[in-house]
Design an enzyme around this catalytic site. Structure first.
Site, PDB file in Angstrom:
ATOM      1  N   ARG A 133      16.080  45.729  53.613  1.00 19.41           N
ATOM      2  CA  ARG A 133      15.562  44.440  53.129  1.00 19.41           C
ATOM      3  C   ARG A 133      16.275  44.087  51.838  1.00 19.41           C
ATOM      4  NH1 ARG A 133      12.231  42.040  56.990  1.00 19.41           N
ATOM      5  NH2 ARG A 133      11.174  43.703  58.079  1.00 19.41           N
ATOM      6  N   HIS A 156      26.214  51.003  51.019  1.00 19.62           N
ATOM      7  CA  HIS A 156      26.627  49.975  51.971  1.00 19.62           C
ATOM      8  C   HIS A 156      27.714  50.545  52.897  1.00 19.62           C
ATOM      9  CE1 HIS A 156      27.334  46.023  53.573  1.00 19.62           C
ATOM     10  NE2 HIS A 156      28.623  46.290  53.499  1.00 19.62           N
ATOM     11  N   GLY A 190      22.639  38.880  44.303  1.00 21.40           N
ATOM     12  CA  GLY A 190      23.343  38.472  45.522  1.00 21.40           C
ATOM     13  C   GLY A 190      23.200  39.521  46.617  1.00 21.40           C
ATOM     14  N   ASP A 192      24.851  42.408  48.388  1.00 22.15           N
ATOM     15  CA  ASP A 192      25.933  43.405  48.297  1.00 22.15           C
ATOM     16  C   ASP A 192      27.007  43.013  47.284  1.00 22.15           C
ATOM     17  OD1 ASP A 192      24.656  44.880  50.349  1.00 22.15           O
ATOM     18  OD2 ASP A 192      25.619  43.654  51.871  1.00 22.15           O
ATOM     19  N   GLU A 221      29.121  58.926  53.558  1.00 22.53           N
ATOM     20  CA  GLU A 221      27.957  58.461  52.788  1.00 22.53           C
ATOM     21  C   GLU A 221      27.185  59.646  52.215  1.00 22.53           C
ATOM     22  OE1 GLU A 221      25.373  55.568  54.662  1.00 22.53           O
ATOM     23  OE2 GLU A 221      27.009  54.702  55.811  1.00 22.53           O
TER      24      GLU A 221
HETATM   25  C1  GRF Z   1      23.635  53.729  56.533  1.00 24.39           C
HETATM   26  O1  GRF Z   1      24.795  53.522  57.300  1.00 24.39           O
HETATM   27  C2  GRF Z   1      23.662  52.879  55.290  1.00 24.39           C
HETATM   28  O2  GRF Z   1      24.944  52.644  54.808  1.00 24.39           O
HETATM   29  C3  GRF Z   1      23.054  51.583  55.776  1.00 24.39           C
HETATM   30  O3  GRF Z   1      22.044  51.978  56.669  1.00 24.39           O
HETATM   31  C4  GRF Z   1      22.377  53.231  57.258  1.00 24.39           C
HETATM   32  C5  GRF Z   1      21.194  54.135  57.018  1.00 24.39           C
HETATM   33  O4  GRF Z   1      21.301  55.346  57.688  1.00 24.39           O
HETATM   34  N1  GRF Z   1      22.582  50.802  54.655  1.00 24.39           N
HETATM   35  P1  GRF Z   1      20.250  56.495  57.412  1.00 24.39           P
HETATM   36  O5  GRF Z   1      18.849  55.904  57.635  1.00 24.39           O
HETATM   37  O6  GRF Z   1      20.439  56.999  56.027  1.00 24.39           O
HETATM   38  O7  GRF Z   1      20.561  57.542  58.467  1.00 24.39           O
END
Ligand code: GRF
Length: 236
Positions: A133, A156, A190, A192, A221
């Site tokens: 959100r 992101h 904004g 992202d 990530e």
């Molecule tokens: C990730 O790819 C993140 O970049 C995006 O939502 C996804 C979340 O994955 N905002 P998780 O719930 O952490 O597995």
């Protein structure tokens, strides 16, 4: 070693990033402790992950709130400190026509989120670990209480400023990019657009499918997010 910072986490889904942060917060890891995990969707796997790690959880069900707002919004439903003109003037998310319903429904949900978040006491950083959100200035200003100091961190699934929005890996793949990546950034008014804290890139090979891109991106990530939280801890 930096002082241990207290972080709050918000999720919407599976919570693999949350898991990476939970694991990174174990002794010998990053200088952070998780105070709570909140979700805008009930029953998601990320909530189970938090509970398994003995982290307190809560849900603010955005879909239900939006549904009930569609029956009509009375002034009495809005947070007492919500000033529509002020928030409308600051926000950069929706056009003027959609702004009224959008900002009012989100402020009602955000007030519930704030009440839960603030009940955990002092928090240094709010981490959006797959929270799907967007926040209005109503919420952002009540977390970022010190001017010029950002306190909401998001991950992101693309190399910003390319491919903002909800489907960064798909947009990267569909465009035919040979390099994909992820970005950790602070939240501003904004979508992202806030200051970038860290990025990681990976190669997209000719035979890679969208699933490969998502899999490779998520692995990056899980490394990047804890590293950026540590960077924040080092800076306070
Ligand atoms: C990730 O790819 C993140 O970049 C995006 O939502 C996804 C979340 O994955 N905002 P998780 O719930 O952490 O597995």
């Amino acid at each position: 070693m930096a002082n241990q910072i207290k972080i709050g986490t918000l999720i919407s889904g599976g919570g693999t990033n949350l898991q990476a942060i939970i694991d990174a917060c174990k002794p010998g890891g990053i200088d952070a402790r998780i105070l709570f995990t909140g979700s805008d969707v009930p029953g998601v796997k990320g909530l189970d992950r938090a509970e398994k790690a003995n982290i307190e959880t809560f849900v603010v069900d955005y879909s239900q709130i939006i549904k009930s707002c569609k029956q009509g919004i009375n002034d009495g439903d809005l947070p007492r400190d919500f000033d529509f003109e002020e928030i409308q003037g600051k926000q950069r998310l929706v056009d003027a026509q959609k702004a009224e319903f959008f900002l009012k429904t989100r402020a009602i949900a955000e007030k519930q989120l704030l009440d839960r978040i603030l009940s955990y006491g002092d928090m240094d950083l709010l981490v959006l670990a797959g929270f799907m959100r967007v926040f209005t200035p109503y919420f952002i200003d009540r977390i970022n209480t010190v001017p010029g100091r950002h306190r909401i961190m998001n991950i992101h699934p693309a190399l910003l400023p390319s491919f903002p929005g909800t489907d960064g890996y798909k947009d990267t793949f569909d465009y035919g990019c040979k390099v994909g990546g992820c970005t950790v950034h602070f939240i501003d008014y904004g979508e992202d657009t806030g200051p970038i804290i860290g990025q990681k890139a990976f190669e997209i090979k000719d035979n890679d499918t969208l699933d490969d891109v998502k899999k490779n991106g998520l692995k990056k990530e899980w490394e990047l997010f804890p590293a950026c939280i540590q960077k924040f801890a080092d800076s306070v």
